[in-house]
Structures are given as C-alpha cells and as structure tokens.
Write a protein that holds these residues in place. Structure first.
Motif, short mmCIF file in Angstrom:
data_model
loop_
_atom_site.label_atom_id
_atom_site.label_comp_id
_atom_site.label_asym_id
_atom_site.label_seq_id
_atom_site.Cartn_x
_atom_site.Cartn_y
_atom_site.Cartn_z
N ALA A 259 -43.88 -97.19 9.53
CA ALA A 259 -43.16 -97.37 8.36
C ALA A 259 -44.20 -98.35 7.94
O ALA A 259 -43.78 -99.37 6.54
CB ALA A 259 -42.07 -97.41 8.68
N LEU A 260 -44.66 -99.30 8.55
CA LEU A 260 -45.24 -100.64 8.97
C LEU A 260 -46.39 -100.47 7.58
O LEU A 260 -46.82 -101.13 7.04
CB LEU A 260 -45.54 -101.79 9.68
CG LEU A 260 -45.99 -102.86 9.54
CD1 LEU A 260 -44.83 -103.94 8.85
CD2 LEU A 260 -45.87 -102.86 10.96
N PHE A 261 -47.19 -99.54 8.22
CA PHE A 261 -48.56 -99.67 7.52
C PHE A 261 -48.31 -97.94 6.91
O PHE A 261 -49.57 -96.96 7.48
CB PHE A 261 -49.52 -99.37 7.99
CG PHE A 261 -49.72 -100.94 9.11
CD1 PHE A 261 -51.31 -101.27 8.62
CD2 PHE A 261 -49.43 -100.77 10.52
CE1 PHE A 261 -51.05 -102.72 9.04
CE2 PHE A 261 -49.68 -102.54 10.98
CZ PHE A 261 -50.12 -103.22 10.40
N THR A 262 -47.69 -97.84 5.96
CA THR A 262 -47.88 -96.57 5.38
C THR A 262 -49.33 -95.89 4.87
O THR A 262 -49.42 -94.77 5.19
CB THR A 262 -47.01 -96.66 4.01
OG1 THR A 262 -48.37 -97.30 3.05
CG2 THR A 262 -45.25 -97.43 4.61
N GLU A 263 -50.22 -96.50 4.84
CA GLU A 263 -51.32 -96.30 4.69
C GLU A 263 -51.80 -94.79 5.76
O GLU A 263 -52.50 -93.72 5.75
CB GLU A 263 -52.24 -97.03 4.47
CG GLU A 263 -52.88 -97.98 5.30
CD GLU A 263 -52.17 -99.25 5.43
OE1 GLU A 263 -50.96 -98.65 5.48
OE2 GLU A 263 -52.37 -99.96 5.56
N PHE A 264 -51.33 -94.82 6.68
CA PHE A 264 -51.53 -94.26 8.49
C PHE A 264 -50.60 -93.36 8.10
O PHE A 264 -50.88 -92.63 9.11
CB PHE A 264 -51.66 -95.26 9.92
CG PHE A 264 -52.90 -95.89 9.74
CD1 PHE A 264 -54.18 -95.65 9.75
CD2 PHE A 264 -52.67 -97.49 9.13
CE1 PHE A 264 -55.19 -95.92 9.20
CE2 PHE A 264 -53.95 -98.16 9.10
CZ PHE A 264 -55.25 -97.75 9.39
N SER A 265 -49.47 -93.36 7.59
CA SER A 265 -48.74 -92.04 7.72
C SER A 265 -48.64 -90.52 7.64
O SER A 265 -48.52 -89.97 8.05
CB SER A 265 -47.72 -92.44 5.78
OG SER A 265 -48.37 -92.55 5.36
N ALA A 266 -50.26 -90.50 7.13
CA ALA A 266 -50.23 -88.26 6.45
C ALA A 266 -50.97 -88.44 8.50
O ALA A 266 -51.28 -87.65 8.73
CB ALA A 266 -51.33 -88.59 6.27
#
Length: 124
Positions: A10-17
């Motif tokens: 949630a904090l680092f959306t670039e790693f959401s996948a």
C-alpha cells in the motif's frame, strides 16, 4: 505497527504486483538487519525503505543477463565484501555486507533515516 506485505504494498505501490510471499521474505531480510532498539519509532519506516531497496535491487539482478531472470541458485562467496545469494523457485536475490544503499532512492532514504537516528559521538 509491524510492516506486513499488505501495508508495504500500500505504501510502495510500484511493488504491488509482487507476490505476497516474496514481499514477506524481503521484509524478513530487512527486519533481520535493523535494530528496533536503535531506531525506536522509526523502525517500521526503516524496514520499509530497506525492503524497497532490496526489491529494487532484486529487479535489477533478475534482468541482468539478457533480460532473463536468473535461476534458483544458492551461493556463499567469501571475499573482501562477503556475499550470500538467496533464492527460491519464485525469485533470486543477493545480499552483501557491501550493499550499496545509495544505488537506489529507497536505499538513500534508508541511509538518511538511520543516520538521523544514530546520535553522533564526539571524542575529546
């Protein structure tokens, strides 16, 4: 509040996948390298920045050979820097004592945070 894969993503959306298991493992690596006693209230933030640094470096390493991810290799290399390569079927990543934290924006934030948390000592 402890850092979880869900709170991290949630904090680092670039790693959401990224898979939950992968993010959880990297959070565990980060937690093992940071002292709660030293950082106090900044501990979770430091864990988050360091985990993001590891994930960012992992992305670089995964595509370093002709754009293809590396295979599941485990290796311990004893040299001047010393390094340990961790892997499983899902991903591969190396952590070294000589890790260049300044090589990612996440590592830079981590360094800034820990340097502000550690009191300077003056010897007279």
């Amino acid at each position: 509040m402890a850092v979880t894969a869900a709170s991290f993503k949630a904090l680092f959306t670039e790693f959401s996948a990224r898979p939950e298991a992968q993010v959880s493992q990297v959070i565990t690596w980060a937690q093992s390298r940071i002292s709660l006693e030293m950082l106090g209230n900044s501990y979770d933030e430091a864990v988050s920045w360091l985990a993001a640094h590891f994930l960012s470096k992992q992305s670089e390493a995964a595509f370093s050979q002709n754009g293809k991810a590396s295979g599941p290799i485990t290796e311990i290399d004893i040299d001047d820097e010393g390094s340990i390569k961790y892997s499983d079927r899902a991903f591969s990543f190396a952590v070294s004592r000589g890790t260049d934290y300044s090589s990612t924006v996440y590592g830079q934030h981590y360094l800034t945070l820990i340097s502000s948390a550690i009191p300077s000592i003056t010897i007279i």
